[in-house]
Structure formats: C-alpha cells, structure tokens
Design a protein around this motif. Structure first.
Motif, mmCIF file in Angstrom:
data_model
loop_
_atom_site.group_PDB
_atom_site.id
_atom_site.type_symbol
_atom_site.label_atom_id
_atom_site.label_comp_id
_atom_site.label_asym_id
_atom_site.label_seq_id
_atom_site.Cartn_x
_atom_site.Cartn_y
_atom_site.Cartn_z
ATOM 1 N N LEU A 114 -29.835 -79.382 -35.276
ATOM 2 C CA LEU A 114 -29.350 -79.991 -34.387
ATOM 3 C C LEU A 114 -28.674 -81.517 -33.420
ATOM 4 C CD1 LEU A 114 -27.643 -78.978 -31.784
ATOM 5 C CD2 LEU A 114 -29.534 -78.620 -30.544
ATOM 6 N N ILE A 115 -30.201 -82.346 -33.886
ATOM 7 C CA ILE A 115 -30.157 -83.445 -33.559
ATOM 8 C C ILE A 115 -29.228 -84.338 -34.322
ATOM 9 C CG2 ILE A 115 -31.065 -85.769 -33.187
ATOM 10 C CD1 ILE A 115 -33.252 -83.366 -31.552
ATOM 11 N N PHE A 116 -30.150 -84.120 -35.683
ATOM 12 C CA PHE A 116 -29.279 -85.205 -36.732
ATOM 13 C C PHE A 116 -28.450 -84.227 -37.360
ATOM 14 C CE2 PHE A 116 -34.020 -86.035 -37.211
ATOM 15 C CZ PHE A 116 -34.398 -86.968 -36.430
ATOM 16 N N GLY A 117 -27.720 -83.434 -37.125
ATOM 17 C CA GLY A 117 -27.305 -82.574 -38.213
ATOM 18 C C GLY A 117 -25.583 -82.685 -37.373
ATOM 19 N N LEU A 118 -25.491 -83.405 -35.552
ATOM 20 C CA LEU A 118 -24.679 -83.879 -35.063
ATOM 21 C C LEU A 118 -24.359 -85.458 -36.054
ATOM 22 C CD1 LEU A 118 -25.914 -83.356 -31.671
ATOM 23 C CD2 LEU A 118 -24.280 -82.392 -33.105
ATOM 24 N N TRP A 119 -24.805 -85.879 -37.307
ATOM 25 C CA TRP A 119 -24.238 -87.387 -37.486
ATOM 26 C C TRP A 119 -23.766 -86.635 -38.939
ATOM 27 C CZ3 TRP A 119 -24.514 -92.269 -35.437
ATOM 28 C CH2 TRP A 119 -24.648 -92.088 -34.925
ATOM 29 N N TYR A 120 -23.805 -85.887 -38.982
ATOM 30 C CA TYR A 120 -23.107 -85.562 -40.606
ATOM 31 C C TYR A 120 -22.720 -84.368 -41.172
ATOM 32 C CZ TYR A 120 -27.766 -82.568 -41.545
ATOM 33 O OH TYR A 120 -28.597 -81.706 -42.062
ATOM 34 N N TRP A 165 -27.305 -88.083 -26.034
ATOM 35 C CA TRP A 165 -28.210 -88.948 -26.115
ATOM 36 C C TRP A 165 -28.935 -89.085 -28.001
ATOM 37 C CZ3 TRP A 165 -29.984 -92.376 -23.004
ATOM 38 C CH2 TRP A 165 -29.929 -92.568 -22.210
ATOM 39 N N ALA A 166 -28.402 -87.901 -28.896
ATOM 40 C CA ALA A 166 -28.483 -87.903 -30.140
ATOM 41 C C ALA A 166 -28.379 -89.135 -30.521
ATOM 42 C CB ALA A 166 -28.645 -86.429 -30.517
ATOM 43 N N THR A 167 -26.614 -88.862 -30.519
ATOM 44 C CA THR A 167 -25.531 -90.496 -30.234
ATOM 45 C C THR A 167 -26.024 -91.770 -30.617
ATOM 46 O OG1 THR A 167 -24.264 -89.960 -28.651
ATOM 47 C CG2 THR A 167 -24.102 -88.818 -31.036
#
Length: 195
Positions: A23-29, A123-125
């Motif tokens: 969920l957290i890192f998938g938002l980036w790619y 916050w993830a971004t």
C-alpha cells in the motif's frame, strides 16, 4: 430419466490481503492500481503507523528536539510522543474534513476508507522529505526541492483518491482536497521561518 442437479456456484473469492508495504510503496509506482485495490478497505493500521512515524521523523528534524535531548532524553522522547499523537489526530481530522467536503459536493464514498487512505496518501508521499530533513537543514535546497515535488505528487494522488472513492469529476475532487492540502503543505513542508 435421472434429474441432474445444477453445478453449485463457486463462492466469490475473498479479496487479496493488502499488505502495508504494498500500500505505502505502491502509491509511488502504481498509484491508480493501489487506490483501486484499497477502495473499500479501512486502512486504519497503516494510517496510524504512518502518522506516528512521520510525527516522530518530523520531530527528529527539529533543532529544538536535539537541544532538549542534550538536557533530558526522557523529556525529548515525551515531546516526540506528544508530537506524534498530535500528528495522528490532525491527519485524521484532515481526512474527515476532506470526506465531508466530498460528500457535500455530491460524492458517495464511505468515511473509513476515505479518511484512512487520505492519511496514508498524505504521509506516504511525504516520506522522502521527512527522511532528508532528519539529516539536512529544513531550509536546504535538497529538502525544499523534495518538499515541492512531494507536495505536488501528494495533491495529485489525493485527488485521484477522492475521485475514485466518491465517484466525483476531477474538478470536484480537486476542490475537496485543495484547502486541506495547501494549508498542510504551507505549515508542514514549508513552515514559517524556513525560507
């Protein structure tokens, strides 16, 4: 002639578990896929973890924390815990306000997924800026560049979130997130006195 019973319908497959790192890192790619996968899920655990973590990282980036640490590590850690708690409450409040505005504009999304995912997106971004600010001065060029890039990216992802959760056109999704994101960016990413 024997009567044959119709084949039993297969039970619907339960949705795949959405792990925090996906969920957290998938938002980036792959943000669109991740937001679609998380659409009807309450991600309170990830939202709380990120809010508390980012509150702690933000505290580590302040000179006042290290001054306090030199005087009393216990008091410095207590201040960090308080800051993390305030960050969590403020983030959930921002998510709730965003949800309320989206509903006023005709959205039909649910409260828990919208609020929790808004906190995760916010916050993830912001993680790259926070990690940099723990090592570099807040007014340094790399930190300010990271703040600009992550602020723009966070606004885009938050807009995609509200558009998908509430089935709103893009301009209404932007209106739902604009005030909160601008205020939070001005206070958190470009705090007064950092210029």
């Amino acid at each position: 002639m024997p009567v044959t019973s119709a084949p039993a319908a297969k039970p619907a497959a339960s949705p795949r578990r959405l792990l925090w790192h996906r969920l957290i890192f998938g938002l980036w790619y792959r943000p669109v896929d991740v937001l679609d996968e998380a659409r009807d899920r309450s991600v309170w655990g990830a939202a709380m973890f990120l809010s508390l973590l980012c509150g702690a990282l933000g505290t580590l980036g302040k000179d006042s924390f290290w001054v306090q640490w030199g005087v009393s590590p216990v008091l410095a850690l207590e201040a960090m815990a308080i800051a993390s708690g305030v960050t969590l409450v403020a983030t959930l409040f921002l998510g709730a306000v965003t949800h309320a505005i989206a509903r006023r504009l005709g959205g039909n999304g649910r409260f828990a997924p919208t609020t929790g995912l808004f906190a995760v997106v916010f916050w993830a971004t912001d993680l790259p800026r926070l990690f940099l600010s723990t090592w570099l001065p807040v007014d340094s060029v790399p930190v300010r560049a990271a703040a600009s890039v992550t602020a723009a990216f966070g606004c885009v992802i938050a807009t995609l979130l509200i558009r998908g959760q509430h089935h709103l056109p893009t301009h209404k999704a932007v209106a739902s997130v604009a005030i909160q994101m601008v205020a939070a960016v001005a206070l958190l990413k470009f705090p007064p006195g950092s210029a």
